[in-house]
Design an enzyme around this catalytic site. Sequence first.
Site, short mmCIF file in Angstrom:
data_model
loop_
_atom_site.label_atom_id
_atom_site.label_comp_id
_atom_site.label_asym_id
_atom_site.label_seq_id
_atom_site.Cartn_x
_atom_site.Cartn_y
_atom_site.Cartn_z
N GLY A 47 45.37 40.56 29.85
CA GLY A 47 46.30 39.49 29.55
C GLY A 47 47.36 40.00 28.60
N GLN A 52 53.97 39.87 22.36
CA GLN A 52 53.32 41.18 22.19
C GLN A 52 54.20 42.35 22.60
OE1 GLN A 52 49.47 39.91 24.27
NE2 GLN A 52 48.78 41.39 22.75
N CYS A 90 42.13 42.44 21.74
CA CYS A 90 43.56 42.16 21.94
C CYS A 90 44.33 43.46 21.83
CB CYS A 90 44.03 41.18 20.86
SG CYS A 90 45.77 40.77 20.96
N LEU A 91 45.28 43.65 22.73
CA LEU A 91 46.06 44.89 22.73
C LEU A 91 46.88 45.05 21.44
CD1 LEU A 91 47.34 44.86 26.43
CD2 LEU A 91 45.52 46.30 25.47
N HIS A 132 43.38 32.62 25.09
CA HIS A 132 43.75 33.70 24.16
C HIS A 132 45.26 33.93 24.19
CE1 HIS A 132 43.07 37.91 22.40
NE2 HIS A 132 44.32 37.94 22.84
N GLU A 133 45.81 34.02 25.40
CA GLU A 133 47.25 34.32 25.53
C GLU A 133 48.10 33.14 25.07
OE1 GLU A 133 47.85 37.31 25.87
OE2 GLU A 133 45.89 37.90 26.64
N HIS A 136 48.69 33.14 21.43
CA HIS A 136 49.74 34.07 20.97
C HIS A 136 51.08 33.35 20.83
CE1 HIS A 136 48.11 38.10 20.71
NE2 HIS A 136 47.49 37.99 21.87
NI NI Z 1 45.95 39.19 22.54
#
Ligand code: NI
Length: 151
Positions: A47, A52, A90-91, A132-133, A136
Site C-alpha cells: 500500500g 509518502q 510501513c515503507l 492504514h493508508e 496517512h
Molecule cells: Ni504506511
Amino acid sequence: MAYIREIVKEGDPILRAKAVTVRRFDERLGLLLDDMAETMVYAEGCGLAAPQIGISKRIIICLYDDVLYEFINPEIIEHSKERINDSEGCLSVPDVRGIVPRYKKIKVKAQDRYGNEFEEEYEGFLARIIQHETDHLSGRLFIDIMTKKVD
Ligand code: NI
C-alpha cells in the site's frame, strides 16, 4: 512510462499533514497513480499513500492478491464493531513492525482516477491496508496506534 519516486521517511512533516482533497481528474493524476504503483511494487509494499512520496493529496493505492486498488478522496463511511489485531509495517517507518487493531470490515466511499464515485465493502487484510493508508491522509502513522512492537 512510470517513475520510481523517493519514499518520505518518518520525521518529515508532510507525513503529519492533513492531505488535500483531489478536485482535478486529469492526465497528471493518472501519471501520479502510475508512479505510485511503480514505487510501491519496487519497494515491495502492499500500500502507498501520496504523502509518502511527498504529495499531500488524498490518494492511496493498495495491492492485494495481485490486484491493484486505487482510491481518490477515500472515506470510511461504515465499519464493523469487530476489530482484529495483526502486525503492520510501513515503507515510511523502516524496520518497525507492530500490532495494530483495525476494523474487520469497512465500507469505503471514494473516486476512481477518472473521478467516478463508488462505494464498496472490504474485509480482512485488504480492509487493514485501506485503513492504514487512509490514516496517512490525516497524518496518522501506525506507530501512533500500535499496541505492541513485534520483532
Ligand atoms: Ni504506511
